[in-house]
Each structure stands twice: as C-alpha cells, then as structure tokens.
Design a protein around this motif. Structure first.
Motif, PDB file in Angstrom:
ATOM      1  N   ASN A 178       0.772  -1.235   0.004  1.00 47.97           N
ATOM      2  CA  ASN A 178       0.073  -0.119   0.119  1.00 47.97           C
ATOM      3  C   ASN A 178       0.919   1.323  -0.027  1.00 47.97           C
ATOM      4  OD1 ASN A 178      -1.750   2.284   0.970  1.00 47.97           O
ATOM      5  ND2 ASN A 178      -2.991   0.661   1.756  1.00 47.97           N
ATOM      6  N   THR A 433      -2.818   1.437  11.134  1.00 46.52           N
ATOM      7  CA  THR A 433      -3.883   0.575  11.211  1.00 46.52           C
ATOM      8  C   THR A 433      -4.337   0.063  12.667  1.00 46.52           C
ATOM      9  OG1 THR A 433      -2.799  -0.521   9.057  1.00 46.52           O
ATOM     10  CG2 THR A 433      -4.316  -1.884  10.236  1.00 46.52           C
ATOM     11  N   GLY A 463      -7.049  -8.042   4.627  1.00 48.07           N
ATOM     12  CA  GLY A 463      -7.688  -6.554   3.842  1.00 48.07           C
ATOM     13  C   GLY A 463      -7.390  -5.484   4.812  1.00 48.07           C
ATOM     14  N   ARG A 466      -4.686  -3.358   2.708  1.00 44.17           N
ATOM     15  CA  ARG A 466      -5.226  -2.723   1.690  1.00 44.17           C
ATOM     16  C   ARG A 466      -3.954  -2.725   0.539  1.00 44.17           C
ATOM     17  NH1 ARG A 466      -6.171   3.165   4.206  1.00 44.17           N
ATOM     18  NH2 ARG A 466      -4.628   2.071   5.609  1.00 44.17           N
ATOM     19  N   ASP A 470      -5.142  -7.875  -4.401  1.00 44.08           N
ATOM     20  CA  ASP A 470      -5.947  -8.687  -3.420  1.00 44.08           C
ATOM     21  C   ASP A 470      -5.861 -10.152  -3.257  1.00 44.08           C
ATOM     22  OD1 ASP A 470      -7.529  -6.393  -2.823  1.00 44.08           O
ATOM     23  OD2 ASP A 470      -9.016  -6.840  -4.412  1.00 44.08           O
TER      24      ASP A 470
END
Length: 488
Positions: A178, A433, A463, A466, A470
């Motif tokens: 990310n 996070t 998830g 991020r 995926d």
C-alpha cells in the motif's frame, strides 16, 4: 531494437541494483548487476582482471566471451531473461558499440547467508526452514533475494545515525504494498535523527505510532521465511546493518500468535495449535491473579472438594496470598533472566535444578503452597508458547498489574484491569492500522486470522493491509483422475 542498458536503468527501482561503465583495454564496458546477489571477489579477480590481462584481441562480444575463463556465459538480448538472471546473481556486460545485447555471466555468491551459526534460535520450529538473518546487511538482502526472485522486490537504502552512519534499508514488493503505508515509513524513517542506531529495535521504538505501550507495534523476527511471507502479503520491512532482526509492519495484535509452522502442517492441526496459543496466553495473564482474588476475597466459590487440599497446603504459610504469589512470580522471573544470560547448557541446568530445588525448599519452609507452585509453573509454561519474543515479554509483564489489582479489589479489580487493557488496545495503531483488526473494526473475512484456513481458501491478502493486489495466487480445482478410469 531497445537499448538494454537504459531499459534496465529505467525499470530497476531497487537501491541494490548497480550500473557502472569501465574502460578496460581501450574498450568501454557497461556492467549491470544486483549488489546483494553477486560475489564481488569473483568479479574483480576472475572476471575484470582476466579481461585486463587476456592476450585475446577484444573486438566484439565473442572475443570478450573467449577472454573470460568462467563457465556459464552466454549472450542475450531478451530483457525479461536478462532481468531474471540478474536477480539470480548474474552480471550483465555490454560493449559500448552495441548496447542491444550483452553477456550474462554467473557470479552468484552461493555461500553468502549460509553458515553454521545463522540458524533460528529464538523462533525455532521443528518443521520448515531454519535459516535466520545475520548482522551483515548485504547478507540479509542476499537471503531475501534468493527467496523472492522478482524485480518488484525493492530495497531503498538510507544512512541513519549522525555518529554510527548505519545503513538502513526499507524493503517492499512494488505493486503489492500500500503506497500510504510505504510513504508513512519513508517519512518517519526520514525524520529519524539519532546519534547511534543500536539495532532495528531502536528504529522500531522511534517510528512506532505509540511509544508509551508495552505492546510491540512492529513484527520483529529473525526468520527469513516469516519475513518472506510478510513481504508477499504486503508488509513493509526495515533492515538495519548490525542487527540480526528485521521488523515489518503494519501488524495486528493477532499476528504475533501465528507461527510459520502453522503453514507447514495440515490446516486442521495448524488451527488447533493456534487456538492452544490463545488459550495459553489468557491462562498466563490471569492464572496468578485469579488465585490471589479467590484466596483473598472470593474463597466461597471454591468447590468443597478442592477446599480441603487448598487449606491443607496453605496451613503453614505465614504470608497472605498476594505476597505468596509475588514471591513466586519474581522467583520465576529471576530464574528465567539468569538462564537467558548464561551459556545455553548452563542456563538449561540452572532452570531445571533451580526450579525443582527452590520450589521444593519453598514448600518445606512454609513460604508457599503446593497449589501455587503448580499454578505459577503452568503460567510460566503458557507464556513460552508465544512465537514472538517481544510479545512474550509483554505477556510476562501484564501478570504483575493484574496481580496488584486482584490483591486490591479482587474480582472487581481484575475487571477494571481487563477494561483498561481493552481500552488501551483499542487506541493502538500500527502505521495507522487499528491494532485489534479484524475484531475492531469488525471484518468478517479477517476472522481467518484465528483459523489457519486451507490454501484453497487463503488466496486473498489480509484486507487491513489494503494491498494493491487482493489475491496472492489463483485457486484451481484438482481433477479427480478416478473419474477417467471409471469411464473406461
């Protein structure tokens, strides 16, 4: 045809990718290689020196190839093949008159990173790889390059420490990580102003979201396989020269109870052992405080069958339960610290002999009861199941505040302690996070962190990271060949 030298320069983002131009025998040679994968002695002694002292006239690549007394040399103009070979420890040499092809020469350092004393000691596992990081930064980068052969594995190097001038590397996989997390690490590491970088643990504490917490907010590991998994999931690693530990983030509270060994066993066994760890951690934190609470305030809840043995074991103990527990817990911590500071064989002997002798002598002297000896011993054993040493230290620390609260207010004090603990955990973040994800904020798919799901159901990356991608792999159903035989 594309200029390969410029194409490599444009596509390779990692700081360990090197390009240089050398003049040897009036010829300009363009060299491209990954600094962390090649044998530098072999390049200078067997490659460049051989070209310099060769009697062969070097007019083109074929003459250059004949002047090099090494095996595994061949020409290539395929950019994809050249990129792959560079990652595997080859050097790519081109001549100035033709930059559209060149020679690939195998100069990989096969011995770097593998020696007798770099086996994982603090995160040992029975099944799976046992290779650990060492104190040399280039060796650690080489170990990661060997495990992740991809041009997307990027190393960004910085020099930190006004006095130590320590090399610090940010490692990540481009296209997966990310960008927000990456920019956060870059900014915090860039703002780091410190005289001496002692270890990656120093960096861990300085760049953490919250420094006033006993909980580790970055994963610290000595295992290469654990860091390989973290990088491919989308974590960011920070590697420091002089440290055998690598930190990575963002992490959650539950990541510290997952062991790489879970993935080397069938998923049912991996899930079972993971649940055992969670149960052991709860027992380790609350076992001694429950004893203090029950013996001081709530002895009426003890079953009648257990009341007699407990009264008999505490009959000659002159101290209240609080002092009795505190004495035993401090004794266990002293034994553990002494065993950790002594040589391995001596430390093991001290732990066994000291535990047996002191425990038996304490009971005979009337300083403690047999019941408490069992509880404290099981509590100490339960704290050892935590795979990450820093989290194990946190679990050891949490027992003492809970004991103090149980001695002051009994069960109510323990509830107050749990509420404060949960409130503190809810406030913690790792690179922005939430620390308790997937429980808070609740993520249904994130519950797989508690269960080691089979690989057919584990293709998606977490998830909370991020990640830009995926899925880490594509799940395909296997064909049952028994159907083919039945149709014959």
């Amino acid at each position: 045809m594309e200029n390969i030298y410029e194409a490599l320069k444009r596509t390779s983002k990692s700081d360990d990718f090197m390009q240089s131009v050398m003049t040897i025998r009036q010829k300009l040679l363009h060299l491209s290689y990954y600094n962390s994968t090649v044998n530098h002695e072999m390049i200078h002694r067997d490659l460049l020196a051989a070209i310099q002292h060769s009697n062969t006239d070097i007019g083109d690549l074929n003459d250059l190839k004949n002047a090099i007394p090494l095996d595994g040399i061949y020409m290539s103009s395929n950019l994809d093949e050249i990129t792959l070979r560079l990652l595997q420890g080859f050097i790519f040499i081109q001549m100035d008159q033709d930059l559209h092809e060149g020679l690939l020469i195998n100069v990989a350092d096969l011995e770097r990173g593998y020696r007798e004393n770099n086996l994982a000691e603090n995160e040992y596992s029975v099944i799976g790889p046992k290779v650990a990081f060492v104190e040399d930064l280039d060796t650690n980068l080489n170990l990661l390059r060997k495990e992740i052969i991809s041009v997307n594995l990027v190393f960004e190097e910085q020099i930190k420490g006004t006095m130590s001038k320590t090399r610090v590397v940010i490692a990540y996989i481009d296209g997966v990580v990310n960008p927000q997390h990456l920019n956060t690490v870059r900014q915090r590491l860039g703002d780091l102003d410190f005289d001496v970088i002692y270890d990656t643990s120093t960096i861990d504490q300085i760049i953490s979201d919250n420094t006033n917490t006993p909980f580790p907010l970055f994963m610290s590991t000595e295992r290469v396989d654990r860091m390989k998994v973290n990088l491919t999931r989308g974590h960011i690693a920070v590697i420091s020269n002089g440290s055998p530990y690598v930190i990575s983030g963002p992490t959650t509270f539950f990541d510290f109870f997952n062991s790489p060994e879970d993935f080397y066993l069938p998923w049912i066994l991996g899930t079972f052992f993971r649940f055992i760890r969670f149960i052991a951690i709860v027992f380790s934190i609350f076992a001694s405080s429950v004893y203090v609470s029950v013996m001081t305030y709530h002895y009426t809840i003890v079953p009648r069958a257990l009341l007699g043995p407990i009264i008999e074991s505490r009959m000659n103990v002159p101290f209240p339960p609080f002092l009795e527990v505190l004495f035993m817990e401090i004794t266990v911590e002293l034994l553990r610290e002494a065993g950790a500071r002594l040589p391995t064989k001596v430390g093991q002997t001290l732990g066994i002999v000291g535990g047996v002798v002191l425990g038996q002598a304490a009971v005979q002297a009337g300083l403690t009861s047999n019941t408490l000896i069992i509880i404290v011993s099981l509590s100490a054993l339960a704290s050892f199941v935590t795979p990450i040493f820093k989290m194990a230290n946190t679990i050891r620390f949490l027992r003492f505040p809970m004991i103090l609260l149980a001695a002051g207010w009994g069960g109510l004090g323990m509830i107050i302690g749990v509420m404060f603990l949960l409130g503190h955990l809810l406030r913690l973040k790792s690179l922005g996070t939430p620390y308790l994800v997937p429980l808070f904020p609740f993520r249904y798919k994130g519950l797989r962190e508690f269960i080691r799901t089979p690989f057919s159901m584990n293709s998606e990356r977490p998830g909370f990271l991020r990640s830009l991608k995926d899925k880490s792999y594509t799940v395909q159903k296997h064909k049952d060949i028994s159907d083919d035989y039945s149709n014959e």
